[in-house]
Enzyme design. Structure first.
Site, PDB file in Angstrom:
ATOM      1  N   GLU A  47      -1.677   8.929  52.579  1.00 41.98           N
ATOM      2  CA  GLU A  47      -2.719   9.322  52.045  1.00 41.98           C
ATOM      3  C   GLU A  47      -4.150   8.614  52.185  1.00 41.98           C
ATOM      4  OE1 GLU A  47      -3.846  10.669  47.325  1.00 41.98           O
ATOM      5  OE2 GLU A  47      -2.163   9.427  47.659  1.00 41.98           O
ATOM      6  N   LYS A 116      -5.073  17.820  47.967  1.00 42.66           N
ATOM      7  CA  LYS A 116      -4.235  17.347  46.851  1.00 42.66           C
ATOM      8  C   LYS A 116      -4.519  18.141  45.805  1.00 42.66           C
ATOM      9  CE  LYS A 116      -2.888  12.962  44.786  1.00 42.66           C
ATOM     10  NZ  LYS A 116      -3.191  11.539  44.747  1.00 42.66           N
ATOM     11  N   TYR A 122      -4.748   8.776  35.049  1.00 39.17           N
ATOM     12  CA  TYR A 122      -4.221   8.170  33.777  1.00 39.17           C
ATOM     13  C   TYR A 122      -3.768   6.620  34.109  1.00 39.17           C
ATOM     14  CZ  TYR A 122      -0.221   9.745  36.369  1.00 39.17           C
ATOM     15  OH  TYR A 122       0.605   9.932  37.427  1.00 39.17           O
ATOM     16  N   CYS A 172       1.047  13.236  47.383  1.00 37.52           N
ATOM     17  CA  CYS A 172       1.462  12.185  46.389  1.00 37.52           C
ATOM     18  C   CYS A 172       1.778  12.786  45.201  1.00 37.52           C
ATOM     19  CB  CYS A 172       0.136  11.206  46.355  1.00 37.52           C
ATOM     20  SG  CYS A 172       0.545   9.677  45.477  1.00 37.52           S
ATOM     21  N   GLU A 478      46.297  20.574  56.267  1.00 35.82           N
ATOM     22  CA  GLU A 478      47.119  21.523  56.843  1.00 35.82           C
ATOM     23  C   GLU A 478      47.003  22.945  56.520  1.00 35.82           C
ATOM     24  OE1 GLU A 478      50.808  18.229  55.977  1.00 35.82           O
ATOM     25  OE2 GLU A 478      50.208  19.979  54.475  1.00 35.82           O
TER      26      GLU A 478
END
Length: 661
Positions: A47, A116, A122, A172, A478
């Site tokens: 990014e 994006k 935050y 991202c 088998e």
């Protein structure tokens, strides 16, 4: 087959300098050439890698912005000289807002730009200070003017129609939201998702990040390529590690070390054919697409043919385990074997209780399969609180029984405290030969199958007499090859090994040896002598696999070795896994088997037994159509009531023809 249905992805973390697009552009171009020379069809950069992610308020500077675009233009020109698709992060001004974007570049042009959609704002992140969320423009801006031509913008899916390969991009933070854009991209057809990221590193975050990528690739049944900025971003408050991950349908194909100081490239060969197979096989994927994919309107962007791996010119970087049923990690093997043993014993416990069977009846040959079946019976009887003496274990010596297998059978029965019985089949079979006019010296299929059916008749009749349940011993390998006598050992009342392949049977027995018979978790009362039982189980595992239907050699040793007749089980289990689990085509399977077993088996040897596999697999379906109940333990099962439904008269000609061409 030249096109292998695989594309090589390269996830790159370049060395960069913060706010120096000229330096960054040069390093990105150098890495592009390196990845291209190593066969990459898709190259992903982080990014905002042209400017660096940590430029802060410098993003507002026109000089940085213009140099960022100039770098993008130069990189676009270089893609005209390489065969790869390139995806990288940059930022773009639209009207009065800046957008954090990813550009897909191919053939000298920017083919599309994806902004994006969700911005982290935050804790340590405050992208909204500089950028606007992509959703504010993507819903109503379909293109932007860049370098003199219109470039698709917004909700895009990139498509190579020549191989039906579709790519999607999320950036991202988009991966970290409750419903990632990648989920919608996958539902609209994207086979591979690309995520240019700048995710800082904190304690334990890398493991969480890897789980996110793997889970997204599993849930969306897609390939996922992730790369993040590295240690050369600004470290004013946080540090970046350059974490790179390549995943496919929940499988972690490759993962980079953290905190590499030099430019680094992680490669992974993504099997997009497998992704298509899985999506077709999983009907709920299409149902989800119908229910949810109309929420966002996507534009398709046509790509030139994407470079894919070819059998004649490329060497795989991806490794295929020789034993796909057995994990390579020892700790995982132990956990899986515990689960398998528990599934087998829990399944049998339910059947014993439901049928109100007083006893279990199992034939013991001294071979691998009957040994595992007896161990499962012993565990089951512990679960339901029954005495092991209610397990009737019958050894039935015949014309091919050797002293070694006979003695091992006697030993394990005695040590487990079961009702130990011996019934020779010689006289009964000779009488049967006389009745049907068969010469006992003619060691043909009648000679062999008569013995198998006589043994089954004995077990069934004992079960009727004792109020018991005949426990089948045949394994998944088998079942696939039809290596059983129809209505002989092919038949039982509950087959505990029916979805355990031969190569895995050994590991489950070994797990019992290591965790039930010895070590810190040893069950002291598992047998009367755990040490001797463990020693005997090891001897059984060292014994050649054989039905022992033909007389021993002059030295009294096993003359009839199964793998001399049908081929190595490790090859057949490999063939079975990739044919049934992923629908792999014959020539691709041959190429991958040749790669996996390089230095061990020649291509001609592998091809010989692959032909045998297809012939037997098709011709023996009639046996699978009526196999007894038994528990599914893994991702491959051939139960006609569950995973596999196939006509008994299907023609293998097309599969064989592809191998011969």
């Amino acid at each position: 087959m030249k096109n292998l249905g695989l594309v090589r992805a390269a996830a790159v973390t370049p060395v960069l300098k913060v706010a120096n697009p000229e330096f960054n552009t040069e390093e990105i171009i150098r890495c592009m050439y390196e990845a291209n020379s190593n066969g990459a069809g898709i190259i992903l950069f982080p990014e905002l890698c042209l400017s660096a992610y940590t430029c802060g308020d410098l993003f507002y500077q026109d000089l940085l912005y213009n140099k960022n675009l100039e770098g993008l233009r130069q990189i676009a020109e270089v893609t005209g000289k390489i065969a790869s698709v390139v995806v990288l992060g940059f930022y773009l001004r639209i009207d009065n807002s800046l957008f954090n974007c990813a550009a897909l570049i191919q053939g000298g042009k920017v083919r599309g730009i994806v902004p994006k959609m969700f911005l982290p704002n935050y804790k340590e992140f405050y992208e909204a200070r500089w950028f606007s969320p992509g959703l504010t423009k993507a819903n109503h801006v379909n293109s932007v003017r860049l370098f003199g031509y219109d470039v698709p913008f917004g909700h895009l899916i990139f498509e190579d129609e020549s191989i039906d390969l579709k790519l999607g991009i999320e950036v991202c933070e988009d991966l970290w939201v409750p419903v990632p854009p990648g989920s919608y991209l996958a539902l609209r057809g994207a086979h591979i998702l690309l995520n240019p990221s700048s995710s800082d590193e904190t304690v334990a975050k890398s493991e969480y990040r890897k789980n996110l990528v793997n889970m997204e690739s599993a849930r969306s049944i897609c390939g996922y390529v992730y790369t993040s900025s590295g240690v050369h971003e600004s470290t004013t408050d946080i540090v970046y590690s350059g974490h790179k991950i390549i995943s496919e349908n929940g499988l972690n194909l490759a993962e980079s070390p953290l905190f590499e100081r030099n430019s680094s490239i992680l490669y992974g060969d993504i099997d997009y054919d497998r992704i298509k197979f899985e999506r077709t096989h999983s009907r709920n994927f299409e149902s989800s697409a119908a229910a949810f994919s109309t929420n966002i309107e996507y534009s398709k962007v046509a790509l030139d043919p994407v470079r894919v791996l070819e059998s004649g010119s490329d060497t795989l970087k991806r490794t295929y385990e020789k034993n796909p049923f057995v994990p390579s990690d020892p700790a995982t093997v132990d956990k899986r074997c515990n689960e398998i043993f528990s599934i087998q014993s829990s399944g049998l416990a339910k059947r014993m209780e439901h049928t109100r069977s007083k006893k279990a009846v199992v034939g013991i040959s001294g071979g691998l399969d009957s040994t595992l079946a007896l161990l499962v019976c012993a565990e089951t009887f512990k679960l339901i609180g029954k005495d092991p003496g209610d397990i009737i274990a019958v050894t039935m010596p015949g014309f091919g029984t050797t002293d070694k297998t006979y003695n091992n059978a006697q030993t394990i029965m005695r040590l487990l405290g079961v009702d130990q019985r011996e019934i020779s089949i010689r006289d009964a079979v000779l009488q049967h030969f006389k009745d049907i006019g068969h010469d006992p010296d003619q060691h043909d299929i009648t000679y062999e199958n008569s013995q198998a059916r006589e043994r089954t008749q004995i077990l069934m009749d004992i079960a009727n007499k004792e109020g018991g349940l005949v426990i089948g011993t045949g394994d998944l390998s088998e079942v696939a090859l039809g290596w059983s006598t129809y209505n002989g050992d092919h038949m039982s009342m509950y087959g505990v090994n029916t979805s355990v392949p031969k190569t895995l049977v050994r590991f489950v027995i070994k797990w019992v040896m290591d965790y039930r018979l010895s070590g810190p978790s040893e069950e002291k009362n598992f047998s009367s002598d755990n040490a001797l039982l463990k020693q005997t189980l090891q001897d059984i595992m060292d014994t050649p696999i054989s039905p022992e239907l033909l007389p021993p050699d002059a030295e009294g040793k096993i003359a009839q070795k199964t793998e001399d007749t049908v081929g190595p089980y490790i090859l057949h289990d490999f063939f079975m896994y990739y044919t049934i689990r992923f629908g792999m085509q014959p020539r691709k399977l041959l190429y991958i088997a040749k790669t996996a077993f390089a230095g061990e088996y020649s291509e001609d040897f592998i091809k010989k037994w692959l032909i045998t596999f297809y012939r037997r697999f098709f011709s023996q379906q009639f046996k699978r159509s009526c196999i007894p109940d038994g528990p599914k333990v893994g991702s491959v099962s051939l139960s006609p009531r569950g995973d596999w439904r196939m006509p008994s008269d299907a023609d293998p000609a097309q599969w064989l023809k592809e191998l011969e061409e």
